[in-house]
Design a protein around this motif. Structure first.
Motif, PDB file in Angstrom:
ATOM      1  N   GLN A   1       0.842  -1.426  -0.078  1.00 31.95           N
ATOM      2  CA  GLN A   1       0.039   0.133  -0.324  1.00 31.95           C
ATOM      3  C   GLN A   1       0.380   1.293   0.030  1.00 31.95           C
ATOM      4  OE1 GLN A   1      -2.283  -1.192   3.439  1.00 31.95           O
ATOM      5  NE2 GLN A   1      -4.482  -1.040   2.296  1.00 31.95           N
ATOM      6  N   HIS A   2       0.566   2.237  -1.327  1.00 37.19           N
ATOM      7  CA  HIS A   2       1.943   2.702  -1.315  1.00 37.19           C
ATOM      8  C   HIS A   2       1.417   4.189  -2.408  1.00 37.19           C
ATOM      9  CE1 HIS A   2       5.936   5.141  -1.285  1.00 37.19           C
ATOM     10  NE2 HIS A   2       5.866   5.260  -2.491  1.00 37.19           N
TER      11      HIS A   2
ATOM     12  N   LEU B   1       8.638   0.641  -5.376  1.00 36.10           N
ATOM     13  CA  LEU B   1       7.435  -0.115  -7.259  1.00 36.10           C
ATOM     14  C   LEU B   1       8.031   0.261  -7.754  1.00 36.10           C
ATOM     15  CD1 LEU B   1       4.483   1.174  -4.802  1.00 36.10           C
ATOM     16  CD2 LEU B   1       4.698  -1.064  -6.200  1.00 36.10           C
ATOM     17  N   ARG B   2       8.082  -0.592  -8.467  1.00 33.08           N
ATOM     18  CA  ARG B   2       8.590  -0.160 -10.016  1.00 33.08           C
ATOM     19  C   ARG B   2       6.716  -0.665 -10.759  1.00 33.08           C
ATOM     20  NH1 ARG B   2      13.418  -3.724  -8.662  1.00 33.08           N
ATOM     21  NH2 ARG B   2      12.283  -3.927  -6.770  1.00 33.08           N
TER      22      ARG B   2
ATOM     23  N   VAL C   1      15.964  11.297  -7.288  1.00 32.78           N
ATOM     24  CA  VAL C   1      14.765  10.154  -7.191  1.00 32.78           C
ATOM     25  C   VAL C   1      14.925   9.999  -5.446  1.00 32.78           C
ATOM     26  CG1 VAL C   1      16.924   8.385  -7.478  1.00 32.78           C
ATOM     27  CG2 VAL C   1      14.294   7.230  -7.774  1.00 32.78           C
ATOM     28  N   THR C   2      13.915   9.421  -4.820  1.00 29.98           N
ATOM     29  CA  THR C   2      13.937   8.339  -3.862  1.00 29.98           C
ATOM     30  C   THR C   2      13.281   7.449  -3.727  1.00 29.98           C
ATOM     31  OG1 THR C   2      11.648   9.335  -2.578  1.00 29.98           O
ATOM     32  CG2 THR C   2      13.089  10.905  -2.863  1.00 29.98           C
ATOM     33  N   ALA C   3      13.557   6.332  -2.439  1.00 32.41           N
ATOM     34  CA  ALA C   3      12.473   5.520  -2.274  1.00 32.41           C
ATOM     35  C   ALA C   3      11.362   5.521  -2.245  1.00 32.41           C
ATOM     36  CB  ALA C   3      13.398   4.425  -0.946  1.00 32.41           C
ATOM     37  N   ASP C   4      10.474   6.771  -1.883  1.00 33.38           N
ATOM     38  CA  ASP C   4       9.424   6.877  -2.426  1.00 33.38           C
ATOM     39  C   ASP C   4       8.818   6.781  -4.019  1.00 33.38           C
ATOM     40  OD1 ASP C   4       8.752   6.900   0.016  1.00 33.38           O
ATOM     41  OD2 ASP C   4       9.077   8.792   1.015  1.00 33.38           O
ATOM     42  N   HIS C   5       9.829   6.944  -4.650  1.00 37.27           N
ATOM     43  CA  HIS C   5       9.273   6.900  -6.462  1.00 37.27           C
ATOM     44  C   HIS C   5       8.274   5.873  -6.850  1.00 37.27           C
ATOM     45  CE1 HIS C   5      11.431  11.015  -6.626  1.00 37.27           C
ATOM     46  NE2 HIS C   5      10.486  11.163  -7.643  1.00 37.27           N
TER      47      HIS C   5
END
Length: 588
Positions: A415-416, A480-481, A440-444
């Motif tokens: 869930q993001h 997420l990708r 870029v961050t890990a939330d991207h």
């Protein structure tokens, strides 16, 4: 392995009813020519007269390591055919070596299916042994054989031995990705990396993780198209040549019995395969291939994405095999009891009356199977995951569906909501991820588009997008990708794949811009682009289709006729129901 109930056996064909007899038996000039040319090869009437002619469709080649043992296995099959009173003939077919064929073997899966169908249609054969295993060879061979309709049996290549280096067990694909990130982070020397390269794949056979090859071999067995237990035998185990000979013996009897795919396959067969896929923690590619196979088998068998999602909520993951599992590999799975043992535990979720190539039901085939290691094959009341082998997400960005493997991704990404970082092609992505100044961050949410069935071309396995080096060095190992591509079944991570319809034909993925926020909610099976309908309509009006990938040849033909991921990526004109059945060739 192949005992049958005599009371259940159908009436047997007579020698005059053999399909091959139309080529060899008549007393006419054309048949005389067939006999003469067979004699030119050193055969005589005693080889073919009154005997089933068995095609051995062999996908061996010098450049396919998964099938490196097939040169010998074809001889084992021939031995079995001869033992049962048949006449074996090897017919080579496309090898489709997964790691070497560019841009992707998926582009050529349907070509192998066409070749298989036409090899069997155009030659004087009564039945076929289909030798495959490397990812696309299993569905390609089965799709063609199902469409042709001759008795057939699938011979799986089997997994390679466990990988090994410096006291560590390595899993092909999965550990390659993991250690490559460590190398990018500067944690591995050149010598250490070379040792991994030399130890991760050390025998013939397919990937020994639960990748696409292991998944599809297991599902072929679950569908009833392979002998019980055949799919998990390691390629170099002595049981493997014995199984190959058993395939040769059994196909001869299947010809006499007239046991064709249409008498074996049903909707129940495919639902059994879906349940097995979930319990195995399968490759995401299983969806595309099973959908294509079911549509070849006919409308009464056809399945879709919703069938997979429903099964995912109901069927637990029992196989503790990488990448969904943390420890074990296919050799461990085989030694723990293999697929029959897993199916025995999965029995409450299966239709055990489904038919199989043995002439017995699936339930009969697995009746004596047992698990000998409860950590490798978990019981139903102690699964690896209660659910979540696969999930199908839908929303305004993927109205035709997108696929994620929840069991193989970090839980915080189920869930993001995060901003998109969009790439129009893989070279641009590859160049950007190594840029130390990439914003870029890990939330991207990394987005790759134009990588689907038409855009790839052929829907390459680019969906496990590389995490930017900047983040890797910060310790990030998942994010997420999202793409319209596929990913290797040996891959892992929070990768949303198969986004349909694809961007290349104007699917909503084509309208996403860097900075747009995307919400992913796996429990709710939802993916949503947080952009208004009015804005999306304006973007669509401004969208310009990209130029075609091919202007001639097979690639051009594929682009005209390939279906989208949710429909199995078959060619429209190859599906059952597209036109009238193909008549037998006129050989007179």
């Amino acid at each position: 392995m192949t005992d049958r109930n005599p009371d259940a056996m159908p009436p047997r064909l007579t020698p005059a009813q053999l399909r091959s007899a139309r080529w060899f038996a008549p007393d006419d000039l054309r048949s005389s020519s067939h006999r003469s040319r067979a004699m030119q090869m050193g055969y005589g009437p005693e080889d073919w007269a009154g005997k089933p002619v068995i095609a051995i469709v062999n996908t061996w080649s010098d450049i396919n390591p998964c099938h490196g043992h097939f040169k010998q296995r074809v001889e084992d099959v021939k031995r079995g055919v001869l033992q049962a009173g048949g006449f074996p003939l090897e017919l080579p077919a496309l090898s489709l070596a997964e790691v070497f064929v560019k841009p992707t073997t998926m582009l050529y899966r349907n070509l192998l299916a066409m070749e298989t169908e036409e090899l069997l249609r155009s030659h004087p054969v009564d039945g076929a042994v289909l030798m495959g295993g490397c990812d696309k060879t299993t569905p390609g061979l089965l799709m063609g054989a199902i469409s042709m309709g001759l008795p057939c049996i699938y011979l799986p290549a089997g997994p390679m031995l466990r990988g090994h280096v410096a006291g560590q067990t390595l899993g092909s694909g999965s550990d390659a990705w993991k250690f490559w990130d460590e190398r990018r982070a500067g944690q591995l020397t050149d010598a250490q990396w070379l040792a991994i390269e030399g130890g991760i794949a050390r025998s013939p056979g397919t990937c020994m993780t639960m990748g696409t090859a292991a998944t599809m071999m297991a599902l072929a067995e679950t569908l009833g198209l392979a002998l019980p237990g055949a799919s998990s035998i390691p390629a170099v185990d002595a049981h493997h040549p014995r199984m190959a000979a058993a395939c040769g013996r059994r196909i001869v009897d299947m010809v006499w019995e007239g046991l064709t795919p249409d008498k074996l396959l049903s909707r129940a067969s495919f639902h059994n395969a879906i349940a097995a896929a979930m319990a195995l923690g399968c490759s995401t590619n299983a969806i595309i291939h099973l959908v294509a196979l079911s549509r070849r088998a006919g409308a009464h068998c056809a399945i879709g994405l919703d069938d997979f999602d429903a099964a995912s909520r109901r069927v637990p993951v029992l196989a503790n095999i990488r990448p969904s599992g943390s420890q074990y590999l296919m050799q461990d799975f085989y030694e723990a009891g293999g697929l029959p043992a897993l199916l025995q535990r999965l029995a409450p979720h299966l239709d055990l009356s489904a038919a199989t190539v043995t002439g017995r039901s699936l339930g009969d085939n697995i009746a004596g199977a047992r698990v000998v290691n409860d950590d490798v094959i978990r019981p139903l009341d102690r699964p690896l995951y209660a659910e979540g082998a696969l999930a199908v997400l839908r929303g305004n960005i993927a109205p035709g569906g997108a696929v994620i493997k929840p069991s193989a991704c970090a839980p915080q990404y189920l869930q993001h909501t995060g901003p998109a970082l969009v790439f129009d092609d893989y070279p641009a992505l590859k160049a950007a991820v190594d840029d130390p100044d990439l914003d870029v961050t890990a939330d991207h949410i990394l987005v790759l588009r134009n990588a689907g069935p038409k855009g790839g071309p052929g829907m390459p396995e680019w969906g496990m997008l590389p995490i930017p080096t900047k983040l890797v060095k910060q310790g990030v190992r998942d994010m997420l990708r999202l793409s319209d591509a596929r990913m290797s079944g040996t891959s892992y991570g929070a990768c949303i794949l198969h986004c349909a319809p694809e961007a290349f034909i104007g699917g909503p993925l084509a309208l996403v811009r860097t900075g747009d926020r995307i919400t992913v909610d796996v429990p709710a099976r939802r993916i949503h682009l947080e952009v208004s309908d009015a804005e999306l309509a304006a973007r669509r009006a401004a969208w310009v289709p990209p130029p075609p990938r091919y202007e001639r040849g097979y690639g051009w033909m594929a682009a005209q006729h390939i279906l989208q991921a949710d429909a199995g990526c078959d060619f429209d004109y190859l599906e059952t129901g597209f036109g009238a059945p193909v008549p037998e060739p006129d050989i007179f």
